[in-house]
Design a protein around this motif. Structure first.
Motif, short mmCIF file in Angstrom:
data_model
loop_
_atom_site.label_atom_id
_atom_site.label_comp_id
_atom_site.label_asym_id
_atom_site.label_seq_id
_atom_site.Cartn_x
_atom_site.Cartn_y
_atom_site.Cartn_z
N VAL A 161 0.86 -1.39 0.01
CA VAL A 161 -0.06 -0.06 0.06
C VAL A 161 0.91 1.25 -0.25
CG1 VAL A 161 -2.05 -1.00 0.93
CG2 VAL A 161 -0.37 -0.28 2.53
N SER A 162 0.35 2.06 -0.55
CA SER A 162 1.06 3.62 -0.59
C SER A 162 0.90 4.11 0.65
CB SER A 162 0.54 4.39 -1.83
OG SER A 162 -0.77 4.71 -1.53
N GLU A 163 1.79 5.04 0.67
CA GLU A 163 1.70 6.10 2.09
C GLU A 163 0.28 6.92 2.17
OE1 GLU A 163 2.47 7.39 5.67
OE2 GLU A 163 3.59 5.95 4.80
N GLY A 164 -0.19 7.33 0.99
CA GLY A 164 -1.27 7.88 0.77
C GLY A 164 -2.43 7.17 1.44
N THR A 165 -2.70 5.78 0.96
CA THR A 165 -3.61 4.97 1.37
C THR A 165 -3.54 4.76 2.76
OG1 THR A 165 -3.48 3.85 -0.80
CG2 THR A 165 -4.52 2.60 1.06
N VAL A 166 -2.21 4.58 3.54
CA VAL A 166 -2.17 4.34 4.94
C VAL A 166 -2.89 5.60 5.56
CG1 VAL A 166 -0.39 4.12 6.69
CG2 VAL A 166 -0.36 2.80 4.55
N GLU A 167 -2.23 6.75 5.12
CA GLU A 167 -2.76 7.89 5.81
C GLU A 167 -4.39 8.21 5.52
OE1 GLU A 167 -0.89 11.07 3.70
OE2 GLU A 167 1.03 10.76 4.43
N LEU A 168 -4.90 7.54 4.52
CA LEU A 168 -6.45 7.59 4.40
C LEU A 168 -7.23 6.64 5.22
CD1 LEU A 168 -8.97 8.40 2.85
CD2 LEU A 168 -8.49 6.92 0.93
N LEU A 169 -6.59 5.55 5.63
CA LEU A 169 -6.94 4.40 6.51
C LEU A 169 -7.16 5.08 8.00
CD1 LEU A 169 -5.45 1.40 5.39
CD2 LEU A 169 -7.96 1.53 5.16
N LEU B 25 -9.95 8.03 8.22
CA LEU B 25 -10.99 7.63 8.39
C LEU B 25 -11.68 7.21 9.84
CD1 LEU B 25 -11.29 5.13 5.21
CD2 LEU B 25 -12.63 7.12 5.78
N GLY B 26 -10.57 7.05 10.71
CA GLY B 26 -10.89 6.80 12.05
C GLY B 26 -11.52 5.83 12.59
N ASP B 27 -12.92 6.10 13.08
CA ASP B 27 -13.73 5.10 13.50
C ASP B 27 -14.43 4.39 12.50
OD1 ASP B 27 -12.52 5.36 15.84
OD2 ASP B 27 -14.55 6.78 16.44
N THR B 28 -14.40 4.54 11.20
CA THR B 28 -15.01 4.22 10.01
C THR B 28 -14.11 2.90 9.50
OG1 THR B 28 -16.01 6.36 9.27
CG2 THR B 28 -16.10 4.40 7.62
N PRO B 29 -14.85 1.70 9.99
CA PRO B 29 -14.09 0.39 9.46
C PRO B 29 -13.74 0.31 7.98
CG PRO B 29 -16.00 -0.18 10.45
CD PRO B 29 -16.09 1.34 10.01
N ALA B 30 -12.42 0.28 7.45
CA ALA B 30 -11.90 0.17 6.21
C ALA B 30 -10.65 -0.68 6.19
CB ALA B 30 -11.44 1.55 5.67
N LEU B 31 -10.59 -1.38 4.93
CA LEU B 31 -9.54 -2.24 4.49
C LEU B 31 -8.98 -2.09 3.23
CD1 LEU B 31 -11.89 -3.97 6.09
CD2 LEU B 31 -10.67 -6.07 5.27
N ALA B 32 -7.76 -2.16 2.98
CA ALA B 32 -7.10 -2.02 1.65
C ALA B 32 -6.84 -3.34 1.23
CB ALA B 32 -5.58 -1.36 1.82
N VAL C 50 -5.73 -8.91 2.05
CA VAL C 50 -5.73 -7.63 3.13
C VAL C 50 -4.37 -7.15 3.10
CG1 VAL C 50 -6.26 -6.77 5.19
CG2 VAL C 50 -7.43 -8.67 4.38
N LEU C 51 -4.02 -5.89 2.57
CA LEU C 51 -2.77 -5.13 2.54
C LEU C 51 -2.65 -4.21 3.69
CD1 LEU C 51 -2.77 -4.37 -1.22
CD2 LEU C 51 -1.77 -6.44 -0.26
N ALA C 52 -3.74 -3.84 4.31
CA ALA C 52 -3.77 -2.86 5.46
C ALA C 52 -4.97 -2.81 6.04
CB ALA C 52 -2.92 -1.48 5.18
N PRO D 138 -1.24 -8.41 7.92
CA PRO D 138 -1.03 -7.76 6.69
C PRO D 138 0.22 -6.98 6.19
CG PRO D 138 -3.28 -7.08 7.44
CD PRO D 138 -2.40 -7.86 8.60
N GLN D 139 1.15 -6.98 7.55
CA GLN D 139 2.28 -6.41 7.33
C GLN D 139 3.52 -7.39 6.80
OE1 GLN D 139 3.44 -4.43 11.12
NE2 GLN D 139 1.40 -3.70 11.18
N ARG D 140 2.94 -8.74 6.81
CA ARG D 140 3.81 -9.77 6.35
C ARG D 140 3.31 -10.55 5.21
NH1 ARG D 140 3.29 -9.74 11.87
NH2 ARG D 140 1.88 -11.64 11.94
N PRO D 141 3.61 -10.27 4.12
CA PRO D 141 3.05 -10.77 2.73
C PRO D 141 2.67 -12.20 2.68
CG PRO D 141 4.91 -9.34 2.23
CD PRO D 141 4.74 -9.25 3.71
N ALA D 142 3.70 -13.01 3.35
CA ALA D 142 3.27 -14.40 3.41
C ALA D 142 2.06 -14.91 4.18
CB ALA D 142 4.56 -15.19 3.78
#
Length: 281
Positions: A104-112, A115-122, A129-131, A149-153
């Protein structure tokens, strides 16, 4: 022989009734949908040419022919795009191939985070699940390791969870609707990423381990998971109803952001309680 285009054409033709296109059904039909010659006539191509397409013996269908077939078959936008993807894939040699590890890009991580208390997955192209943000994890997969998700395997895969994980199956009160949506989206991805080793392996695994997946997959349904309402039975906060929407992060065409929002006041209260539980840990 690549039969993706052939199989999809045959499945779509079988679903279309003669009366849907203004034809008289007649008394002596031996096929559930349109005959090949009827569809060819509607699309403005020769019957012999269409037969070759449906038998996987021709790989030279032009975009104009594919558009004509899509119109004749009454395909929606997602199905039409899938038909074009399959035609392009059939015009070049296909072999299973891998892709670089998805991140995931840093922008997607920042977006997650935003979103705070709104459930979200990348999610990646094969539903890995990437994040996720803490509430997204707690809502849909709280029984799994948050850091996986931080460990690809070790990344969870939401398609695998839906069909093979007892917790996820129990979570969705309308499980069949969710399962069909997952299959339809995976079918769409196989056309978009032909020969992708991750997708091929996942579909093979699910077809072997889940009779329900194998049955749904055989239906050749195609649809993008843009948005759907699901009733959840959460082990911590009880029953709630959410709208799950799929968004595409800027510049990340192979990834999606799955966001869940409450459909009523009670569900909003349940999500607020879940967020409180997460923050107090």
């Amino acid at each position: 022989m690549d039969t993706g285009l052939a199989d999809f054409l045959q499945a779509c033709r079988a679903r279309l009734r003669p009366q849907d296109v203004g034809l008289v059904p007649g008394d002596r039909r031996r096929v559930p949908g349109l005959r090949r010659e009827e569809l060819a006539q509607l699309a403005g191509v020769s019957t012999s040419y269409y037969v070759r397409l449906e038998q996987g013996q021709s790989r030279n269908a032009s975009p104009e022919v594919i558009d004509a077939l899509a119109r004749a078959l009454r395909l929606d936008q997602a199905e039409r795009q899938h038909l074009h993807d399959l035609a392009r894939a059939g015009q070049r040699a296909r072999r299973a191939r891998g892709h670089p590890v998805e991140r995931v890009s840093e922008g997607t991580v920042e977006l997650l985070r935003a979103l705070g208390d709104t459930p979200a997955l990348a999610l990646g192209r094969a539903s890995d699940v990437l994040a996720w943000n803490p509430v997204g994890h707690a809502l849909l997969a709280g029984h799994l390791d948050f850091t996986a998700p931080q460990r690809p395997a070790e990344r969870p895969n939401m398609a695998r969870q839906v069909f093979l994980d007892a917790h996820t199956r129990e979570l969705y009160a309308n499980w069949t609707d969710k399962a069909l949506a997952v299959v339809a989206n995976l079918r769409l991805m196989t056309g978009r990423y032909p020969g992708d080793a991750t997708l091929t392996g996942l579909i093979g695994e699910l077809s072997t381990r889940s009779p329900e997946f194998a049955r749904f997959w055989a239906g050749n349904r195609v649809a993008a998971c843009n948005g759907a309402v699901y009733r959840l039975r959460h082990p911590l906060v009880g029953a709630l109803t959410v709208l799950q929407q799929t968004l595409i992060p800027v510049g990340e065409w192979s990834q999606t952001l799955a966001v869940s929002t409450p459909r009523d006041e009670a569900s909003g209260s349940a999500l607020a309680l879940l967020a409180h539980e997460v923050s107090s840990r």
